[in-house]
Design a protein around this motif. Structure first.
Motif, PDB file in Angstrom:
ATOM      1  N   THR A 281       0.828  -1.205   0.000  1.00 48.10           N
ATOM      2  CA  THR A 281       0.000   0.000   0.000  1.00 48.10           C
ATOM      3  C   THR A 281       0.862   1.255   0.000  1.00 48.10           C
ATOM      4  O   THR A 281       0.607   2.206  -0.762  1.00 48.10           O
ATOM      5  N   ARG A 282       1.884   1.267   0.836  1.00 50.45           N
ATOM      6  CA  ARG A 282       2.765   2.445   0.905  1.00 50.45           C
ATOM      7  C   ARG A 282       3.537   2.634  -0.403  1.00 50.45           C
ATOM      8  O   ARG A 282       3.754   3.772  -0.837  1.00 50.45           O
ATOM      9  N   LEU A 283       3.958   1.525  -1.019  1.00 50.22           N
ATOM     10  CA  LEU A 283       4.700   1.629  -2.269  1.00 50.22           C
ATOM     11  C   LEU A 283       3.850   2.198  -3.396  1.00 50.22           C
ATOM     12  O   LEU A 283       4.316   3.014  -4.201  1.00 50.22           O
ATOM     13  N   HIS A 284       2.616   1.772  -3.457  1.00 50.09           N
ATOM     14  CA  HIS A 284       1.769   2.133  -4.596  1.00 50.09           C
ATOM     15  C   HIS A 284       0.925   3.381  -4.354  1.00 50.09           C
ATOM     16  O   HIS A 284       0.233   3.831  -5.270  1.00 50.09           O
ATOM     17  N   ASN A 285       0.994   3.944  -3.158  1.00 48.78           N
ATOM     18  CA  ASN A 285       0.236   5.164  -2.863  1.00 48.78           C
ATOM     19  C   ASN A 285       1.132   6.196  -2.181  1.00 48.78           C
ATOM     20  O   ASN A 285       0.847   6.633  -1.058  1.00 48.78           O
ATOM     21  N   ALA A 311      17.458  -0.545   0.287  1.00 48.67           N
ATOM     22  CA  ALA A 311      17.400   0.229   1.534  1.00 48.67           C
ATOM     23  C   ALA A 311      16.837   1.626   1.283  1.00 48.67           C
ATOM     24  O   ALA A 311      16.105   2.181   2.119  1.00 48.67           O
ATOM     25  N   LEU A 312      17.171   2.219   0.141  1.00 48.55           N
ATOM     26  CA  LEU A 312      16.601   3.523  -0.206  1.00 48.55           C
ATOM     27  C   LEU A 312      15.092   3.407  -0.427  1.00 48.55           C
ATOM     28  O   LEU A 312      14.325   4.290  -0.026  1.00 48.55           O
ATOM     29  N   ALA A 313      14.676   2.298  -1.064  1.00 49.74           N
ATOM     30  CA  ALA A 313      13.236   2.069  -1.227  1.00 49.74           C
ATOM     31  C   ALA A 313      12.555   1.928   0.134  1.00 49.74           C
ATOM     32  O   ALA A 313      11.450   2.431   0.350  1.00 49.74           O
ATOM     33  N   HIS A 314      13.256   1.274   1.074  1.00 46.37           N
ATOM     34  CA  HIS A 314      12.698   1.142   2.426  1.00 46.37           C
ATOM     35  C   HIS A 314      12.558   2.511   3.095  1.00 46.37           C
ATOM     36  O   HIS A 314      11.586   2.766   3.810  1.00 46.37           O
ATOM     37  N   GLY A 315      13.549   3.379   2.846  1.00 47.21           N
ATOM     38  CA  GLY A 315      13.444   4.735   3.365  1.00 47.21           C
ATOM     39  C   GLY A 315      12.237   5.458   2.806  1.00 47.21           C
ATOM     40  O   GLY A 315      11.569   6.237   3.504  1.00 47.21           O
ATOM     41  N   ALA A 318       9.169   4.174   4.609  1.00 47.92           N
ATOM     42  CA  ALA A 318       9.053   4.781   5.942  1.00 47.92           C
ATOM     43  C   ALA A 318       8.475   6.185   5.881  1.00 47.92           C
ATOM     44  O   ALA A 318       7.762   6.624   6.797  1.00 47.92           O
ATOM     45  N   ASN A 319       8.765   6.919   4.782  1.00 51.07           N
ATOM     46  CA  ASN A 319       8.324   8.306   4.654  1.00 51.07           C
ATOM     47  C   ASN A 319       7.151   8.481   3.697  1.00 51.07           C
ATOM     48  O   ASN A 319       6.765   9.607   3.404  1.00 51.07           O
ATOM     49  N   ARG A 320       6.614   7.366   3.214  1.00 50.70           N
ATOM     50  CA  ARG A 320       5.477   7.383   2.281  1.00 50.70           C
ATOM     51  C   ARG A 320       5.757   8.216   1.027  1.00 50.70           C
ATOM     52  O   ARG A 320       4.915   8.979   0.551  1.00 50.70           O
ATOM     53  N   VAL A 321       6.969   8.075   0.485  1.00 51.34           N
ATOM     54  CA  VAL A 321       7.312   8.765  -0.752  1.00 51.34           C
ATOM     55  C   VAL A 321       7.944   7.783  -1.732  1.00 51.34           C
ATOM     56  O   VAL A 321       8.490   6.748  -1.331  1.00 51.34           O
ATOM     57  N   PRO A 524      12.676  -0.463   8.064  1.00 54.97           N
ATOM     58  CA  PRO A 524      13.689   0.331   7.376  1.00 54.97           C
ATOM     59  C   PRO A 524      14.817   0.741   8.318  1.00 54.97           C
ATOM     60  O   PRO A 524      14.574   1.046   9.490  1.00 54.97           O
ATOM     61  N   HIS A 525      16.037   0.740   7.806  1.00 51.33           N
ATOM     62  CA  HIS A 525      17.165   1.159   8.634  1.00 51.33           C
ATOM     63  C   HIS A 525      17.002   2.630   8.992  1.00 51.33           C
ATOM     64  O   HIS A 525      16.652   3.451   8.135  1.00 51.33           O
ATOM     65  N   PRO A 526      17.242   2.999  10.265  1.00 59.24           N
ATOM     66  CA  PRO A 526      16.999   4.389  10.679  1.00 59.24           C
ATOM     67  C   PRO A 526      17.797   5.420   9.899  1.00 59.24           C
ATOM     68  O   PRO A 526      17.302   6.530   9.665  1.00 59.24           O
ATOM     69  N   LEU A 527      19.014   5.090   9.463  1.00 64.04           N
ATOM     70  CA  LEU A 527      19.794   6.068   8.697  1.00 64.04           C
ATOM     71  C   LEU A 527      19.154   6.336   7.338  1.00 64.04           C
ATOM     72  O   LEU A 527      19.123   7.482   6.871  1.00 64.04           O
ATOM     73  N   PHE A 528      18.646   5.299   6.692  1.00 64.02           N
ATOM     74  CA  PHE A 528      18.000   5.498   5.398  1.00 64.02           C
ATOM     75  C   PHE A 528      16.655   6.207   5.553  1.00 64.02           C
ATOM     76  O   PHE A 528      16.289   7.043   4.719  1.00 64.02           O
ATOM     77  N   ALA A 529      15.924   5.888   6.603  1.00 62.06           N
ATOM     78  CA  ALA A 529      14.661   6.585   6.850  1.00 62.06           C
ATOM     79  C   ALA A 529      14.910   8.069   7.085  1.00 62.06           C
ATOM     80  O   ALA A 529      14.181   8.931   6.570  1.00 62.06           O
ATOM     81  N   SER A 530      15.971   8.374   7.851  1.00 61.90           N
ATOM     82  CA  SER A 530      16.292   9.775   8.139  1.00 61.90           C
ATOM     83  C   SER A 530      16.812  10.492   6.902  1.00 61.90           C
ATOM     84  O   SER A 530      16.469  11.656   6.646  1.00 61.90           O
ATOM     85  N   PHE A 531      17.648   9.808   6.108  1.00 54.30           N
ATOM     86  CA  PHE A 531      18.186  10.403   4.880  1.00 54.30           C
ATOM     87  C   PHE A 531      17.060  10.764   3.913  1.00 54.30           C
ATOM     88  O   PHE A 531      17.040  11.868   3.343  1.00 54.30           O
ATOM     89  N   ILE A 532      16.114   9.854   3.712  1.00 52.66           N
ATOM     90  CA  ILE A 532      15.003  10.148   2.802  1.00 52.66           C
ATOM     91  C   ILE A 532      14.118  11.251   3.375  1.00 52.66           C
ATOM     92  O   ILE A 532      13.600  12.100   2.627  1.00 52.66           O
ATOM     93  N   ASN A 533      13.960  11.294   4.681  1.00 53.26           N
ATOM     94  CA  ASN A 533      13.205  12.386   5.294  1.00 53.26           C
ATOM     95  C   ASN A 533      13.885  13.728   5.026  1.00 53.26           C
ATOM     96  O   ASN A 533      13.215  14.732   4.719  1.00 53.26           O
TER      97      ASN A 533
END
Length: 542
Positions: A281-285, A311-315, A318-321, A524-533
């Motif tokens: 759902t998050r990937l497609h929306n 990992a970037l996709a996981h980020g 995490a951020n719904r983007v 998601p790894h916290p560093l990748f989640a934070s980087f994408i944020n």
């Protein structure tokens, strides 16, 4: 006692045996079963550690320091279970062990042969340490018919007879190509592949047929008839837009049901796939998108950075983007201004690598990110190049370089000669063999309280996986910190730098380890989640 599913492939390579194995493992887990994943690789290398990433793809490193095939990354990401050095073996490793035993006289003068000695070693590897598991999924690399794979196929054939009845099943992946001029999907490649498999004594229980369009019922019946497989066990493997849709798609087609049926299991609980449904759902929306530049030297083969892109996709999850990746060969920045390439980018990631080629371009990418306040994530070599850039352009050390590139008067980055692993000293030299000699596996790090990375992790003590033999020289720490590059993570003894971050930048972090190896779609790894944020915030400014 564990049940074994042997996963083979035919017709062509790259059909997705690793993803299928991982997805099947996830589906069985979702039904409450305990699952172990293993990979058998037919090549003669002892491990993939010395193989070119542009030929083989990335090297996936486990916590216990094994350099393994990238499919083990899929296994971890889909099942959440950490792999180890006993989950991947190659022909080279088997022959190396057998020859060492022969030299010691362990075979008591017997003639050492492929059968039984090599096949027995393969069977021993497959069966070892599985007492706590319900299912062991064993993927055989390569394609049926490859000469180097014959000992593995013979070993799993023997296991089919030696295991108790109902404890072994065979899943075979094939391709069903569409011929535009005929307007038809063709069954003949699958028929030939199964014929080849049956000629060596293996009869598949389930066929997973990769295709780009639905298989007509008539063609399924034809495959069932000519391949001697139940019609319900001919599963179509349609292309999907994301690999994280595979568990849902294959469950819908009945793959896990048919595999369980091959063992006579008809009363298994229904799987709880809610976590995968949320990921899908998050990937497609998505609620937005960000552009991330990966400035590397192996961009010609995306599999060289497989865990990184995931990992970037996981980020993004995490951020719904949606995370859009722009792959840039770092050598371009050695002859061109990086601005036209990076001015529309919301985040720059410089990954690991080996050797001097492309290093100057990575330094330029770090310089652009620092000056333009673009979020920067440097991993392993990417951290080292960020430190060299800072030394040259902010600390006045114009000749700062790495001894990896040759003799230098300012070895800001140098080879490690010793370090501690499990309370034991490890010693290395410049003339050491290349294979298996790096600082490999999980090592602890201590983070500076109040630093950005401590806030991201929510902890001051972490453990991450490493794969490198060069380190930033701690003798330069004070000068670099004086100019804004904080050493916010170090080894517990304080001798080795693990993380640097800029205190004068919105988001600029370099890590000596490989955080991408531990990231998962549902964690998601916290560093990748934070980087994408941070990239999301940057997108609002661009």
């Amino acid at each position: 006692m564990a049940r074994y599913v042997f996963i083979t492939g035919g017709v062509v390579s790259s059909l997705g045996k690793g993803l299928t194995s991982a997805a099947l493992g996830a589906m069985l887990q979702a039904r409450g079963y305990r699952v172990r994943m293993r990979k058998l690789d037919p090549y003669l290398n002892v491990d993939p550690g010395t193989m070119s990433p542009t030929q083989h793809g990335e090297v996936f490193v486990t916590d216990d320091g094994a350099e393994t095939d990238l499919d083990l990354g899929h296994y971890e990401r889909f099942t959440g279970r950490s792999a180890n050095k006993r989950d991947n073996i190659t022909t080279g490793r088997i022959y190396s062990d057998i020859l060492a035993k022969e030299r010691r006289g362990d075979y008591l003068g017997a003639t050492v042969q492929v059968i039984p000695h090599v096949t027995d070693a393969i069977k021993e590897f497959v069966l070892e340490g599985n007492e706590e598991f319900d299912f062991v999924l064993v993927e055989i690399g390569g394609t049926v018919g490859d000469i180097e794979g014959l000992p593995f196929f013979e070993a799993i054939r023997q296991l089919g007879n030696e295991l108790p009845r109902g404890h072994a099943a065979y899943l075979h992946l094939t391709l069903m190509p569409f011929i535009p001029s005929a307007g038809e999907l063709k069954t003949k490649p699958t028929q030939h592949s199964v014929k080849e498999l049956r000629s060596i004594g293996i009869a598949p229980d389930v066929l997973l047929v990769r295709c780009d369009r639905p298989i007509p019922e008539g063609e399924k019946r034809k495959l069932s008839l000519f391949c001697n497989v139940r019609e319900s066990s001919v599963i179509q493997g349609l292309d999907v837009s994301s690999i994280y849709d595979v568990p849902l798609a294959y469950h819908k087609e009945g793959l896990d049901r048919e595999v369980l049926g091959a063992f006579g299991i008809t009363d298994a609980p229904e799987p709880d796939l809610s976590a995968w449904q949320e990921v899908s759902t998050r990937l497609h929306n998505p609620e937005g998108e960000v552009n991330i530049a990966i400035v590397g030297k192996y961009t010609g083969l995306k599999d060289a950075y497989k865990s990184l892109s995931e990992a970037l996709a996981h980020g993004g999850i995490a951020n719904r983007v949606k995370v859009k990746l722009q792959w840039i060969d770092s050598e371009i920045f050695e002859r061109e201004d990086p601005a036209p390439w990076l001015e529309h980018i919301h985040g720059i990631l410089v990954p690991g690598g080996f050797g001097e080629r492309g290093s100057a371009g990575k330094i330029e990418a770090a310089r652009f990110a620092r000056i333009k306040n673009v979020p920067y994530f440097g991993i392993c070599f990417g951290m080292q190049m960020a430190c060299i850039e800072a030394a040259r352009n902010t600390a006045g050390i114009k000749n700062a370089s790495s001894s990896e590139f040759g003799p230098t008067r300012e070895p800001l980055v140098g080879i490690m000669t010793e370090w501690t692993k499990d309370n034991n000293k490890v010693v290395r030299g410049e003339d050491t063999d290349l294979g298996g000699t790096m600082r490999l596996g999980a090592y602890p790090a201590q983070l500076t309280r109040g630093s950005r990375v401590a806030d991201i992790y929510g902890a001051t003590h972490i453990s991450e996986r490493h794969r490198h033999r060069y380190e930033v020289n701690m003798n330069y720490r004070k000068l670099l910190e004086k100019n804004g590059l904080l050493f916010s993570g170090v080894s517990p003894d304080g001798k080795l730098p693990e993380i640097v971050e800029r205190t004068d930048h919105p988001w600029f972090i370099g890590v000596q380890f490989h955080p991408e190896l531990k990231s998962k779609p549902f964690e998601p790894h916290p560093l990748f989640a934070s980087f994408i944020n941070a990239a999301v915030e940057q997108s609002r400014l661009v």
